[in-house]
Scaffold this motif. Sequence first.
Motif, PDB file in Angstrom:
ATOM      1  N   MET A 169       0.828  -1.200   0.000  1.00  0.00           N
ATOM      2  CA  MET A 169       0.000   0.000   0.000  1.00  0.00           C
ATOM      3  C   MET A 169       0.867   1.257   0.000  1.00  0.00           C
ATOM      4  O   MET A 169       0.547   2.247  -0.676  1.00  0.00           O
ATOM      5  N   ILE A 170       1.967   1.230   0.729  1.00  0.00           N
ATOM      6  CA  ILE A 170       2.890   2.360   0.725  1.00  0.00           C
ATOM      7  C   ILE A 170       3.444   2.576  -0.679  1.00  0.00           C
ATOM      8  O   ILE A 170       3.528   3.713  -1.165  1.00  0.00           O
ATOM      9  N   HIS A 171       3.806   1.501  -1.353  1.00  0.00           N
ATOM     10  CA  HIS A 171       4.284   1.600  -2.738  1.00  0.00           C
ATOM     11  C   HIS A 171       3.242   2.282  -3.616  1.00  0.00           C
ATOM     12  O   HIS A 171       3.567   3.166  -4.429  1.00  0.00           O
ATOM     13  N   ASP A 172       1.987   1.904  -3.462  1.00  0.00           N
ATOM     14  CA  ASP A 172       0.927   2.424  -4.332  1.00  0.00           C
ATOM     15  C   ASP A 172       0.658   3.905  -4.054  1.00  0.00           C
ATOM     16  O   ASP A 172       0.403   4.685  -4.985  1.00  0.00           O
ATOM     17  N   PHE A 173       0.707   4.305  -2.791  1.00  0.00           N
ATOM     18  CA  PHE A 173       0.603   5.731  -2.485  1.00  0.00           C
ATOM     19  C   PHE A 173       1.736   6.495  -3.151  1.00  0.00           C
ATOM     20  O   PHE A 173       1.533   7.578  -3.717  1.00  0.00           O
ATOM     21  N   GLN A 174       2.936   5.935  -3.104  1.00  0.00           N
ATOM     22  CA  GLN A 174       4.079   6.600  -3.707  1.00  0.00           C
ATOM     23  C   GLN A 174       3.902   6.766  -5.216  1.00  0.00           C
ATOM     24  O   GLN A 174       4.274   7.791  -5.786  1.00  0.00           O
ATOM     25  N   VAL A 175       3.318   5.772  -5.865  1.00  0.00           N
ATOM     26  CA  VAL A 175       3.039   5.875  -7.304  1.00  0.00           C
ATOM     27  C   VAL A 175       2.147   7.084  -7.578  1.00  0.00           C
ATOM     28  O   VAL A 175       2.400   7.885  -8.490  1.00  0.00           O
ATOM     29  N   CYS A 176       1.098   7.239  -6.774  1.00  0.00           N
ATOM     30  CA  CYS A 176       0.159   8.354  -6.958  1.00  0.00           C
ATOM     31  C   CYS A 176       0.820   9.694  -6.675  1.00  0.00           C
ATOM     32  O   CYS A 176       0.638  10.665  -7.419  1.00  0.00           O
ATOM     33  N   TRP A 177       1.605   9.752  -5.613  1.00  0.00           N
ATOM     34  CA  TRP A 177       2.257  11.019  -5.260  1.00  0.00           C
ATOM     35  C   TRP A 177       3.305  11.413  -6.288  1.00  0.00           C
ATOM     36  O   TRP A 177       3.457  12.601  -6.601  1.00  0.00           O
ATOM     37  N   LYS A 178       4.024  10.440  -6.826  1.00  0.00           N
ATOM     38  CA  LYS A 178       5.014  10.746  -7.858  1.00  0.00           C
ATOM     39  C   LYS A 178       4.324  11.276  -9.114  1.00  0.00           C
ATOM     40  O   LYS A 178       4.855  12.154  -9.809  1.00  0.00           O
ATOM     41  N   TYR A 179       3.126  10.765  -9.382  1.00  0.00           N
ATOM     42  CA  TYR A 179       2.350  11.296 -10.505  1.00  0.00           C
ATOM     43  C   TYR A 179       2.051  12.774 -10.277  1.00  0.00           C
ATOM     44  O   TYR A 179       2.212  13.612 -11.177  1.00  0.00           O
ATOM     45  N   CYS A 180       1.607  13.136  -9.070  1.00  0.00           N
ATOM     46  CA  CYS A 180       1.329  14.537  -8.750  1.00  0.00           C
ATOM     47  C   CYS A 180       2.583  15.396  -8.918  1.00  0.00           C
ATOM     48  O   CYS A 180       2.537  16.494  -9.491  1.00  0.00           O
ATOM     49  N   LEU A 181       3.704  14.895  -8.410  1.00  0.00           N
ATOM     50  CA  LEU A 181       4.952  15.653  -8.491  1.00  0.00           C
ATOM     51  C   LEU A 181       5.397  15.859  -9.928  1.00  0.00           C
ATOM     52  O   LEU A 181       5.874  16.937 -10.303  1.00  0.00           O
ATOM     53  N   GLU A 182       5.242  14.845 -10.761  1.00  0.00           N
ATOM     54  CA  GLU A 182       5.633  14.961 -12.161  1.00  0.00           C
ATOM     55  C   GLU A 182       4.757  15.961 -12.901  1.00  0.00           C
ATOM     56  O   GLU A 182       5.214  16.628 -13.835  1.00  0.00           O
ATOM     57  N   GLU A 183       3.509  16.086 -12.477  1.00  0.00           N
ATOM     58  CA  GLU A 183       2.622  17.078 -13.088  1.00  0.00           C
ATOM     59  C   GLU A 183       3.078  18.489 -12.734  1.00  0.00           C
ATOM     60  O   GLU A 183       2.860  19.426 -13.505  1.00  0.00           O
ATOM     61  N   GLY A 184       3.650  18.672 -11.550  1.00  0.00           N
ATOM     62  CA  GLY A 184       4.246  19.956 -11.181  1.00  0.00           C
ATOM     63  C   GLY A 184       3.362  20.899 -10.401  1.00  0.00           C
ATOM     64  O   GLY A 184       3.686  22.085 -10.268  1.00  0.00           O
ATOM     65  N   SER A 185       2.244  20.401  -9.836  1.00  0.00           N
ATOM     66  CA  SER A 185       1.294  21.305  -9.195  1.00  0.00           C
ATOM     67  C   SER A 185       1.263  21.195  -7.672  1.00  0.00           C
ATOM     68  O   SER A 185       0.437  21.835  -7.022  1.00  0.00           O
ATOM     69  N   VAL A 186       2.143  20.409  -7.077  1.00  0.00           N
ATOM     70  CA  VAL A 186       2.102  20.167  -5.630  1.00  0.00           C
ATOM     71  C   VAL A 186       2.454  21.447  -4.863  1.00  0.00           C
ATOM     72  O   VAL A 186       3.392  22.162  -5.213  1.00  0.00           O
ATOM     73  N   MET A 196      -3.285  29.499  -7.329  1.00  0.00           N
ATOM     74  CA  MET A 196      -2.866  28.602  -8.401  1.00  0.00           C
ATOM     75  C   MET A 196      -3.868  28.649  -9.556  1.00  0.00           C
ATOM     76  O   MET A 196      -3.497  28.710 -10.734  1.00  0.00           O
ATOM     77  N   GLY A 197      -5.148  28.624  -9.204  1.00  0.00           N
ATOM     78  CA  GLY A 197      -6.185  28.675 -10.230  1.00  0.00           C
ATOM     79  C   GLY A 197      -6.098  29.935 -11.074  1.00  0.00           C
ATOM     80  O   GLY A 197      -6.200  29.892 -12.306  1.00  0.00           O
ATOM     81  N   LYS A 198      -5.903  31.075 -10.408  1.00  0.00           N
ATOM     82  CA  LYS A 198      -5.796  32.344 -11.135  1.00  0.00           C
ATOM     83  C   LYS A 198      -4.586  32.337 -12.062  1.00  0.00           C
ATOM     84  O   LYS A 198      -4.649  32.817 -13.194  1.00  0.00           O
ATOM     85  N   LYS A 199      -3.472  31.793 -11.560  1.00  0.00           N
ATOM     86  CA  LYS A 199      -2.235  31.787 -12.344  1.00  0.00           C
ATOM     87  C   LYS A 199      -2.367  30.950 -13.605  1.00  0.00           C
ATOM     88  O   LYS A 199      -1.904  31.341 -14.683  1.00  0.00           O
ATOM     89  N   PHE A 200      -3.022  29.796 -13.487  1.00  0.00           N
ATOM     90  CA  PHE A 200      -3.054  28.849 -14.596  1.00  0.00           C
ATOM     91  C   PHE A 200      -4.415  28.776 -15.303  1.00  0.00           C
ATOM     92  O   PHE A 200      -4.616  27.920 -16.167  1.00  0.00           O
ATOM     93  N   GLY A 201      -5.337  29.650 -14.942  1.00  0.00           N
ATOM     94  CA  GLY A 201      -6.623  29.683 -15.622  1.00  0.00           C
ATOM     95  C   GLY A 201      -7.529  28.513 -15.305  1.00  0.00           C
ATOM     96  O   GLY A 201      -8.336  28.097 -16.141  1.00  0.00           O
ATOM     97  N   ILE A 202      -7.422  27.988 -14.086  1.00  0.00           N
ATOM     98  CA  ILE A 202      -8.273  26.883 -13.634  1.00  0.00           C
ATOM     99  C   ILE A 202      -9.367  27.475 -12.748  1.00  0.00           C
ATOM    100  O   ILE A 202      -9.073  28.227 -11.814  1.00  0.00           O
ATOM    101  N   LYS A 203     -10.609  27.140 -13.000  1.00  0.00           N
ATOM    102  CA  LYS A 203     -11.736  27.885 -12.419  1.00  0.00           C
ATOM    103  C   LYS A 203     -12.308  27.292 -11.138  1.00  0.00           C
ATOM    104  O   LYS A 203     -13.259  27.850 -10.577  1.00  0.00           O
ATOM    105  N   GLY A 204     -11.778  26.168 -10.674  1.00  0.00           N
ATOM    106  CA  GLY A 204     -12.358  25.596  -9.460  1.00  0.00           C
ATOM    107  C   GLY A 204     -11.522  24.466  -8.899  1.00  0.00           C
ATOM    108  O   GLY A 204     -10.512  24.043  -9.489  1.00  0.00           O
ATOM    109  N   THR A 205     -11.949  23.962  -7.755  1.00  0.00           N
ATOM    110  CA  THR A 205     -11.263  22.860  -7.096  1.00  0.00           C
ATOM    111  C   THR A 205     -12.270  21.939  -6.433  1.00  0.00           C
ATOM    112  O   THR A 205     -13.350  22.379  -6.017  1.00  0.00           O
ATOM    113  N   SER A 206     -11.942  20.675  -6.348  1.00  0.00           N
ATOM    114  CA  SER A 206     -12.771  19.689  -5.665  1.00  0.00           C
ATOM    115  C   SER A 206     -11.859  18.615  -5.092  1.00  0.00           C
ATOM    116  O   SER A 206     -10.903  18.202  -5.735  1.00  0.00           O
TER     117      SER A 206
END
Length: 253
Positions: A77-94, A191-201
């Motif tokens: 499970m720790i491995h799988d969380f790391q997979v998801c977090w690395k995806y977030c980091l690679e996207e660059g929005s953390v 972040m939304g204002k900077k990148f033109g994203i209009k909401g969060t959920s």
Amino acid sequence: MDDKLPKTWQRPAGPLNVWKIIESTEKLSDGSTRPIRFSIQEVPVDRREETIDFMLKYYIPDEPICKSLNCKNDPDMIHDFQVCWKYCLEEGSVEAAYVLGSDGSIGELVALNMLYVSSKANDQKIFQLMDSFKSSKFKALAKIMLDAKETADCSNILGVDEYISAIGLAVATHLRGQKLGLRLLEARSEMGKKFGIKGTSTTFTAKASQILATRAGFEEKFSWNYADILNDDGTPFFPNIETENFKIMTKKF
């Protein structure tokens, strides 16, 4: 990442963004206080690795679902969380909170929100990421959360094709009470204002995070009781969980 996966949002090239500077005071062990400043900002590329360790130290032991499923003692499970977090980091929005030095340099990492930009293509990509998961329990958990997200249909609620979401928020134990979690949630607007994203959920899984989200201007849209989610044999999927429900909450910018 597999180049065959669908293309999704990627942070545009450019200088590191600092969303806000927080002035506060820190209480010391002798009862005295001293000024302290925090930078709420994007994670520098050369400090991405420590964010995984931070989440393992402060998120996994305390988050209600992780405690219920005993994630800290489950390497898969720790491995799988790391997979998801690395995806977030690679996207660059953390987003992170760092202590600022007297010279303005960023020091200790003290709070973190693993953000990503959600869209239909992104959700498809996360489903495909599940092929690399090792834990059947984590795959089931991911499906529960993605099904809840699909039921809520936050893109329709917000009236957007993409929005900011997250896979975990954590604050260092010794600096809880500084409202850093709240500040991270509020900074999504910048972040939304900077990148033109209009909401969060986000799916908020703990009572404390649900309260913080309300204070940050989020509104509850859907709620699911943990007790109603069962394994195939009828046993609770989330045994002995300390929170009543998880909530999908949204905010328009």
